[in-house]
Enzyme design. Sequence first.
Site, PDB file in Angstrom:
ATOM      1  N   GLY A 121      -3.584   3.557  -2.182  1.00 31.95           N
ATOM      2  CA  GLY A 121      -3.399   2.926  -3.438  1.00 31.95           C
ATOM      3  C   GLY A 121      -3.046   1.460  -2.031  1.00 31.95           C
ATOM      4  O   GLY A 121      -2.240   1.473  -1.540  1.00 31.95           O
ATOM      5  N   ALA A 179       0.795  -1.395  -0.463  1.00 30.08           N
ATOM      6  CA  ALA A 179      -0.091  -0.260   0.165  1.00 30.08           C
ATOM      7  C   ALA A 179       0.621   1.261  -0.236  1.00 30.08           C
ATOM      8  O   ALA A 179       1.704   1.424   0.430  1.00 30.08           O
ATOM      9  CB  ALA A 179      -0.887  -0.264   1.001  1.00 30.08           C
ATOM     10  N   ASP A 180       0.556   2.106  -0.786  1.00 25.46           N
ATOM     11  CA  ASP A 180       0.462   3.801  -0.356  1.00 25.46           C
ATOM     12  C   ASP A 180      -0.158   4.917  -0.429  1.00 25.46           C
ATOM     13  O   ASP A 180      -1.457   4.407  -0.266  1.00 25.46           O
ATOM     14  CB  ASP A 180       1.409   3.857  -1.910  1.00 25.46           C
ATOM     15  CG  ASP A 180       2.456   4.959  -1.952  1.00 25.46           C
ATOM     16  OD1 ASP A 180       3.470   4.877  -1.533  1.00 25.46           O
ATOM     17  OD2 ASP A 180       1.838   6.343  -2.219  1.00 25.46           O
ATOM     18  N   THR A 181      -0.346   5.737   0.974  1.00 24.13           N
ATOM     19  CA  THR A 181      -0.850   6.810   0.636  1.00 24.13           C
ATOM     20  C   THR A 181      -0.121   7.742   1.408  1.00 24.13           C
ATOM     21  O   THR A 181       0.659   8.178   1.016  1.00 24.13           O
ATOM     22  CB  THR A 181      -0.764   6.334   2.744  1.00 24.13           C
ATOM     23  OG1 THR A 181      -1.578   5.282   2.862  1.00 24.13           O
ATOM     24  CG2 THR A 181      -2.217   7.785   2.840  1.00 24.13           C
TER      25      THR A 181
END
Length: 192
Positions: free
Chosen positions: A107, A70-72
């Site tokens: 994401g 994940a990436d924020t």
Amino acid sequence: MKKLILASNSPRRKELLAGLDIPFEVRVIDGIDESHPEGVDIYSLPEILAQRKANAYKDHISDDEVLLTADTVVILGEKILEKPTSLENAKEMLRQLSGKSHSVVTGVCIGTKNDLNHSHFSVLTEVRFKKLTEEEINYYVETYKPLDKAGAYGIQEWIGYVGVTGIDGSFYNVMGLPVQRLYPELIKIINL
């Protein structure tokens, strides 16, 4: 049932994933390119980075494992607010967010050794801050030291209690993992 691997050092992601009562292991590798590709819509960036992280694990997972990356990002206007580089930088970010709405986009990518990008998606949440005082900004940054947080804040911390006046979307997405959207995807893939 496949074993779930969380590819993240984020304590918030660990906490949120643990809340789903699905057993998992944390596995982190160094040296993943997290640079922003040229010409990419900033709202698509977190999903692209989550997929890039997943692809880096090709030789680090086995056939009976499911990988979660994940990436924020925090987006104010058309600008991404990264993790702050110093306490002063964190204070400046909070001054920029003060009295405004911004977007938080996470994401997510879920995959297996044979299909690292089996399922990927983004979730967007709008967050509204009240006008923060200098005293509130200074207290939060000096007490909580939010250098590991995109946008220089954690909604689950003191600044969220006193400064966030509303959200449209998932609270947990702002923390770093949209668990409501993630859960049904994980169940499908883990039970393949």
